[in-house]
Scaffold this motif. Structure first.
Motif, short mmCIF file in Angstrom:
data_model
loop_
_atom_site.label_atom_id
_atom_site.label_comp_id
_atom_site.label_asym_id
_atom_site.label_seq_id
_atom_site.Cartn_x
_atom_site.Cartn_y
_atom_site.Cartn_z
N ARG A 126 33.07 53.87 0.43
CA ARG A 126 33.63 52.53 0.60
C ARG A 126 34.54 52.47 1.84
N LEU A 127 35.28 53.56 2.07
CA LEU A 127 36.11 53.62 3.27
C LEU A 127 35.24 53.59 4.52
N ARG A 128 34.16 54.35 4.50
CA ARG A 128 33.23 54.39 5.63
C ARG A 128 32.65 53.00 5.91
N ASN A 129 32.27 52.29 4.85
CA ASN A 129 31.71 50.94 5.01
C ASN A 129 32.76 49.97 5.57
N THR A 130 34.00 50.11 5.12
CA THR A 130 35.08 49.26 5.62
C THR A 130 35.24 49.41 7.12
#
Length: 328
Positions: free
Chosen positions: A211-215
């Motif tokens: 999710r951090l990577r997608n953000t």
């Protein structure tokens, strides 16, 4: 096209509707209308004034003390900078995780490097349903046609697993990890140097990192990010039991555990904040948004003061020694 944009950006002709009177009424100190207007033109007025600026306002909609247009520009640039900084480690971990996973699968199932994964020869995978199996095989072939790594394969249905995995997203890699048997999962975790991690804790960490990577990849407002709490990770990341969200600083602590560096990614994050020349109030707000506790902020401030004092003492000593050398 790009040249026309650069000509426009460098010229005096940028016409963007900014109500500077209203911004000043809200408490924003305008340092340079020309510079700020160009910045809003480049990054988007809505993104900056309705997004980034919102975290620098109080509950009544007024800017907190010490906020100027230059501070707001620093905040946007800082958000982009730490996104790129963290992404570097996320991508490195993703690559390492994928490599260890594929190699472990091949070794444990006595498969050659030329092994091609198909729906007919996937008996080593554990699917909960027929639909799950269909979804899995549909997703792993999604990016095969567009992958630069796989150009040499004319028949895209006969690509070895070890090569096909290079076209996968982080989501695909996580999904494969979730459908291999428990013993293989434990071997993968061990292969990453995380022998004391159990499977549930590791899976939780993977989903937060994804999710951090997608953000970051979607160019979202990074430092204002909050991630769902996984109870299994609170103890692992040494967080307070009353924690309601994971913040960027917390996720960096986890990333430090799976991707150890000399200084620590979370510690480096604070050092980057200290280099930005934020005003005192803006700096405190940024650290709070990142999830750095008041106690950690105080400890960091004391440490920074001690380091500055040591540097000053060292410079004074050098000057004194040089002066004595000249006299001698």
């Amino acid at each position: 096209m790009m040249n026309k944009f650069l000509e426009l950006f460098r010229s005096e002709k940028i016409d963007i509707n900014v109500d500077y009177k209203d911004l000043k009424r809200q408490g924003l100190k305008v340092v340079s209308k020309k510079k700020f207007s160009k910045f809003l033109y480049q990054y988007g007025k809505t993104r900056v004034l309705d997004g980034y600026a919102s975290v620098l306002k109080d509950k009544d909609g007024f800017y907190i003390n010490g906020v100027s247009t230059s501070q707001l520009i620093k905040l946007v640039n800082f958000d982009h900078y730490i996104g790129n900084y963290i992404l570097k480690y996320l991508l490195d971990f993703e690559q390492r995780f994928s490599t260890v996973l594929i190699n472990t699968i091949l070794k444990r199932n006595n498969l050659s490097e030329d092994y091609v994964l198909t729906e007919e020869n996937c008996e080593w995978l554990v699917f909960k349903s027929f639909d799950e199996k269909n979804d899995f095989f549909r997703n792993i072939f999604q990016n095969v046609e567009s992958s630069n790594f796989l150009r040499k394969y004319d028949d895209k249905t006969k690509i070895p697993l070890i090569a096909m995995s290079m076209s996968w997203t982080f989501f695909n890699i996580i999904t494969l990890f979730e459908v291999v048997d428990i013993d293989t999962q434990l071997k993968v975790i061990e292969g990453l140097g995380l022998e004391n991690w159990n499977i549930d804790v590791f899976k939780s960490m993977l989903h937060i990192i994804r999710r951090l990577r997608n953000t970051i990849s979607h160019n979202d407002f990074l430092i204002d990010s909050k991630f769902e709490i996984y109870k299994s990770l609170i103890k692992k990341a040494k967080l307070r039991e009353d924690k309601t969200f994971f913040f960027i600083y917390d996720v960096c602590k986890l990333l430090d555990m799976v991707y150890p560096t000399k200084i620590g990614i979370n510690n480096e994050l604070i050092k980057i904040v200290n280099k930005q020349r934020f005003s005192k109030t803006v700096k405190a707000k940024v650290l709070s948004l990142l999830g750095v506790s008041l106690e950690e902020q105080r400890n960091n401030e004391n440490k920074e003061n001690q380091q500055n004092q040591s540097r000053n003492n060292y410079k004074k000593q050098k000057m004194w020694d040089k002066k004595n050398e000249i006299q001698d």
